[in-house]
Motif scaffolding. Structure first.
Motif, PDB file in Angstrom:
ATOM      1  N   HIS A 255       0.822  -1.217   0.000  1.00  0.00           N
ATOM      2  CA  HIS A 255       0.000   0.000   0.000  1.00  0.00           C
ATOM      3  C   HIS A 255       0.854   1.264   0.000  1.00  0.00           C
ATOM      4  N   HIS A 256       1.894   1.315   0.834  1.00  0.00           N
ATOM      5  CA  HIS A 256       2.688   2.529   0.998  1.00  0.00           C
ATOM      6  C   HIS A 256       4.034   2.123   1.577  1.00  0.00           C
ATOM      7  N   LYS A 261      -1.986   0.144   5.521  1.00  0.00           N
ATOM      8  CA  LYS A 261      -3.250   0.295   4.823  1.00  0.00           C
ATOM      9  C   LYS A 261      -4.338   0.617   5.843  1.00  0.00           C
ATOM     10  N   PRO A 262      -5.054   1.725   5.666  1.00  0.00           N
ATOM     11  CA  PRO A 262      -5.967   2.189   6.718  1.00  0.00           C
ATOM     12  C   PRO A 262      -7.051   1.201   7.119  1.00  0.00           C
ATOM     13  N   ASP A 263      -7.523   0.370   6.185  1.00  0.00           N
ATOM     14  CA  ASP A 263      -8.612  -0.540   6.535  1.00  0.00           C
ATOM     15  C   ASP A 263      -8.143  -1.797   7.264  1.00  0.00           C
ATOM     16  N   GLY A 264      -6.818  -1.949   7.419  1.00  0.00           N
ATOM     17  CA  GLY A 264      -6.292  -3.076   8.175  1.00  0.00           C
ATOM     18  C   GLY A 264      -6.473  -4.422   7.516  1.00  0.00           C
ATOM     19  N   ALA A 265      -6.713  -4.440   6.202  1.00  0.00           N
ATOM     20  CA  ALA A 265      -7.014  -5.705   5.536  1.00  0.00           C
ATOM     21  C   ALA A 265      -5.862  -6.703   5.645  1.00  0.00           C
ATOM     22  N   GLY A 391       6.544  -0.997   4.274  1.00  0.00           N
ATOM     23  CA  GLY A 391       6.201  -1.719   3.060  1.00  0.00           C
ATOM     24  C   GLY A 391       4.902  -2.485   3.187  1.00  0.00           C
ATOM     25  N   GLY A 392       4.266  -2.393   4.364  1.00  0.00           N
ATOM     26  CA  GLY A 392       2.992  -3.079   4.558  1.00  0.00           C
ATOM     27  C   GLY A 392       3.142  -4.567   4.766  1.00  0.00           C
ATOM     28  N   ASN A 393       4.309  -5.043   5.266  1.00  0.00           N
ATOM     29  CA  ASN A 393       4.405  -6.473   5.530  1.00  0.00           C
ATOM     30  C   ASN A 393       3.956  -6.756   6.957  1.00  0.00           C
TER      31      ASN A 393
END
Length: 403
Positions: A255-256, A261-265, A391-393
């Protein structure tokens, strides 16, 4: 998510008593006392960033002398690991009497390695144009940590280091589990270490992520993280009983580069994968050690993800008790996954939970969670430990106390 179709792991994955050196202490008694009473281990530091004093989680206990070590192994990171290895030694030596050294692996997570030492030597280089005699490039290589342990102990099994920022040492534990499952190893020394250095502190300052006061996870007044240092190691084996790593989930948001990611998916999926691997329902989890960095974005995302997974756990069961222990130790970066798994291990052994420490003003905009307090007493058979990184990991570990 269906659990009925998922079989139990084909082999056990037992985590030994953890060997821990952190801002709360370096003995089980000291660490447990501070952890379950919610005592912060933070101190003020004015040397890590110019013209600014920050609270940090610094290890204050004496560390092994490295002056006689090979130059490539002399670093604070390795001194932290050596202190933890001293604690692990009795368990490891008993195992080595029955198993060849080629069947014992080493997997370590870190993000700093020996960079702190290079920072100090850079000053000499800038003044003279030459590196000091004590400088050795190899100590700052990411692989230095695992190589140090393998060489120090004379082990011949697989030895490597993982560096995925703040999930590094949690991933070391899952990698150990896979080495056991593959049949390549009979045991793995797994965990991680990170030491305080200017590089990481100034990097997080550039992101505007540091708090000038002790951090306040999940508070409406949270302003950012405190940086810490630690080492935490386990001997991971196929033994039955004890505390088992019975499941894990690993995802990537993509995501960034630094924001979740804001929705926490991704975090939600990691927890669901861990539950599925362990053949458990959300209602069977007793405690969640939250990543809980005290940044605006992480705490919002994580609270939402936890509520999505556990809010409908059972008509007669609430969300598990939760807390972020980073309020006590600071964010130990590459070490935090193993360190916080160790805290879960202690909670399952003592049936006490680490309390959520903050200013008492929970952010009403966050998804509601049930935060542990210093008075919380309950049986803790199963715990999830979350770690999320740049990195959203994302990774969730599910630890379970065997019957």
């Amino acid at each position: 998510m269906s659990h009925s179709m998922t079989a139990r792991a084909p082999i056990p994955c037992c985590l030994s008593r953890p060997a821990v050196v952190c801002p709360l202490g370096d003995t089980p008694a000291a660490i447990e006392a501070a952890l379950f009473q919610g005592q912060r281990g933070l101190v003020d530091d004015d040397a890590l960033i110019d013209a600014r004093t920050l609270p940090v989680g610094r290890v204050a206990t004496p560390l092994p002398d490295d002056s006689a070590w090979p130059a490539q192994h002399r670093s604070r990171n390795n001194r932290l690991l050596a202190a933890a290895l001293t604690q692990l030694a009795p368990t490891l030596e008993a195992f080595r009497q029955c198993h060849p050294d080629a069947r014992i692996g080493v997997v370590i997570g870190t993000s700093t390695s020996g960079i702190g030492e290079t920072e100090r030597h850079l000053g000499h280089y800038r003044q003279t144009g030459q590196w000091p005699e004590a400088f050795h490039y190899q100590r700052q290589e990411i692989g230095a940590s695992a190589r140090f342990i393998a060489e120090r102990l004379g082990l011949d099994g697989p030895a490597y280091t993982l560096s995925t920022a703040c999930t590094s040492s949690a991933r070391a534990l899952t990698s150990a589990r896979r080495l056991l499952a593959s049949g390549r190893c009979d045991a793995v020394i797994a965990g991680g270490a990170d030491s305080l250095c200017r590089l990481t502190v100034n990097g997080f300052a550039a992101l505007g992520a540091l708090s000038d006061a002790p951090c306040e996870p999940f508070s409406v007044n949270r302003r950012g993280i405190n940086i810490g240092e630690a080492a935490a190691l386990f001997l991971v084996t196929r033994e039955t009983g004890g505390i088992q790593l019975s499941g894990y989930g690993e995802t990537s948001d993509a995501h960034h580069i630094s924001a979740p990611k804001p929705d926490g998916a991704g975090a939600q999926a990691a927890m669901e994968m861990a539950l599925e691997m362990a053949s458990l329902t959300p209602g069977e989890v007793d405690y969640i050690n939250l990543h809980g960095t005290a940044t605006r974005l992480n705490d919002s995302m994580e609270a939402l993800a936890v509520a999505k997974v556990f809010g409908e756990a059972s008509a007669c069961r609430s969300i598990p008790a939760c807390s972020s222990t980073k309020a006590l130790t600071g964010h130990t970066l590459g070490a935090c996954g193993a360190l916080e798994a160790a805290f879960c291990w202690l909670a399952m052994q003592t049936e006490r939970l680490p309390p959520q420490v903050n200013d008492g003003h929970i952010d009403p905009q966050l998804a509601p969670l049930r935060y542990a307090t210093a008075d919380t007493r309950q049986t803790c058979r199963r715990a999830i430990s979350n770690a999320f990184a740049f990195g959203g990991n994302n990774i969730s570990l599910l630890l379970e106390r065997a019957s």
